[in-house]
Design an enzyme around this catalytic site. Structure first.
Site, mmCIF file in Angstrom:
data_model
loop_
_atom_site.group_PDB
_atom_site.id
_atom_site.type_symbol
_atom_site.label_atom_id
_atom_site.label_comp_id
_atom_site.label_asym_id
_atom_site.label_seq_id
_atom_site.Cartn_x
_atom_site.Cartn_y
_atom_site.Cartn_z
ATOM 1 N N ASN A 9 0.882 -1.170 0.000
ATOM 2 C CA ASN A 9 0.000 0.000 0.000
ATOM 3 C C ASN A 9 0.918 1.218 0.000
ATOM 4 O OD1 ASN A 9 -1.773 2.069 0.470
ATOM 5 N ND2 ASN A 9 -2.300 1.439 2.569
ATOM 6 N N LYS A 11 0.247 4.266 -0.431
ATOM 7 C CA LYS A 11 -0.358 5.500 0.103
ATOM 8 C C LYS A 11 -0.030 6.672 -0.820
ATOM 9 C CE LYS A 11 -0.188 3.390 4.615
ATOM 10 N NZ LYS A 11 -0.168 3.522 6.058
ATOM 11 N N HIS A 94 -9.568 1.783 4.152
ATOM 12 C CA HIS A 94 -8.346 1.897 4.950
ATOM 13 C C HIS A 94 -8.607 2.849 6.124
ATOM 14 C CE1 HIS A 94 -4.281 2.925 6.165
ATOM 15 N NE2 HIS A 94 -3.917 1.785 5.619
ATOM 16 N N GLU A 96 -6.963 5.162 7.311
ATOM 17 C CA GLU A 96 -6.673 6.581 7.017
ATOM 18 C C GLU A 96 -7.845 7.227 6.284
ATOM 19 O OE1 GLU A 96 -2.894 5.808 5.192
ATOM 20 O OE2 GLU A 96 -2.102 5.245 7.149
ATOM 21 N N GLU A 166 -6.035 -4.484 10.215
ATOM 22 C CA GLU A 166 -5.003 -3.497 10.505
ATOM 23 C C GLU A 166 -5.352 -2.731 11.780
ATOM 24 O OE1 GLU A 166 -2.714 -2.532 6.596
ATOM 25 O OE2 GLU A 166 -4.250 -1.029 6.948
ATOM 26 N N GLY A 172 2.139 2.361 10.769
ATOM 27 C CA GLY A 172 3.163 3.392 10.638
ATOM 28 C C GLY A 172 3.818 3.785 11.945
ATOM 29 N N SER A 213 2.853 -2.027 10.381
ATOM 30 C CA SER A 213 4.293 -2.151 10.659
ATOM 31 C C SER A 213 4.835 -3.552 10.393
ATOM 32 C CB SER A 213 4.610 -1.707 12.090
ATOM 33 O OG SER A 213 4.257 -0.345 12.275
HETATM 34 P P1 PGA Z 1 2.496 0.318 7.671
HETATM 35 O O1 PGA Z 1 1.094 0.585 6.929
HETATM 36 O O2 PGA Z 1 3.016 -0.982 7.133
HETATM 37 O O3 PGA Z 1 3.343 1.500 7.273
HETATM 38 O O4 PGA Z 1 2.211 0.263 9.121
HETATM 39 C C1 PGA Z 1 0.196 -0.465 6.701
HETATM 40 C C2 PGA Z 1 -1.060 0.105 6.079
HETATM 41 O O5 PGA Z 1 -1.494 1.175 6.511
HETATM 42 O O6 PGA Z 1 -1.654 -0.512 5.162
#
Ligand code: PGA
Length: 244
Positions: A9, A11, A94, A96, A166, A172, A213
């Site tokens: 992903n 982003k 997601h 976000e 998630e 993140g 992460s």
């Molecule tokens: P991350 O993001 O691996 O940077 O924690 C995962 C995601 O948001 O899909």
């Protein structure tokens, strides 16, 4: 039985030039991967990514899709627009999007049912916040989000939908759920699918990824867990070696 699926992903990262560079590096590194490999990229990189992975085992994904066919929805993108570019997978819901852009269980569901009807494969994200976890609400939240996302999804469509668990507090942040905890929480999600579609469908046809992460250090342990069918990778998908 359930083939692992590793999806990047990206982003809001990578220009067109950076897309060519990253995928140029990635293609040979994952050429013999046993898992299904997907990169979900920003809209402006979809064409370049499609060119860079043509004829390889990497599949193309987008990061969102609208439920309408077309019309006055400034800033949105339709399933037909994505399909025309060779997109196969699409991330929906997601955290976000839920946190910063007003995505709700209802809009997630509209995007999911449209994507499926059009022939796109949704990667539906669910996950609890730290506050919800601390208040003992993990199960309640995951059941609500999963049932919400799957409303009006019929059993025949289950092979084409992937869930990404998630935990918001792990995205993140460098904090990962322990492999055991991720496994047990994913079992709750699979149990919800079993209630809706039966045990056999839940066991055999619905892949559930872990995301948050996930990186080269913890991937092996997470992937060894029986409930975890892959990963949705943010930060670590921006470096070819880490992602591979
Ligand atoms: P991350 O993001 O691996 O940077 O924690 C995962 C995601 O948001 O899909």
């Amino acid at each position: 039985m359930r083939r692992p699926i590793i999806a990047g992903n990206w982003k809001m990262n990578n220009t067109k030039a950076q897309t060519y560079a990253l995928l140029g590096e990635l293609v040979p590194l994952v050429a013999d991967a046993e898992a299904e490999v997907v990169v979900c990229v920003p809209y402006t990189s979809i064409w370049a990514a499609g060119e860079a992975i043509k004829g390889t085992n990497i599949k193309l994904g987008a990061e969102n899709v609208h439920w309408a066919d077309k019309g006055a929805f400034t800033g949105e993108i339709s399933a037909d627009m994505l399909l025309e570019q060779g997109v196969e997978y699409v991330i929906i819901g997601h955290s976000e999007r839920r946190q910063y852009f007003g995505e709700t269980d209802e809009t997630v569901n509209k995007r999911v049912t449209t994507a499926l009807a059009k022939g796109l494969k949704p990667i539906v994200c669910v996950g609890e916040t730290l506050e919800e976890r601390e208040n003992g609400k993990v199960e309640e939240v995951l059941v609500r989000q999963t049932e919400g996302a799957f409303k009006d999804v019929v059993a025949a469509e289950l092979d084409n939908i992937v869930i990404a668990y998630e935990p918001v507090w792990a995205i993140g942040t460098g904090k990962t759920a322990t492999a055991q905890d991720a496994n047990d929480t994913i079992a709750i999600i699979r149990g919800t699918i079993a209630k809706l579609y039966g045990e056999k469908n839940a066991e055999e046809r619905v892949r559930i990824q872990y995301g948050g992460s996930m990186n080269p250090k913890n991937a092996k342990e997470l992937m060894a867990m029986p409930q975890i069918d892959g990963g949705l990778i943010g930060g670590a998908s921006l470096k070819a070696v880490d992602f591979s």
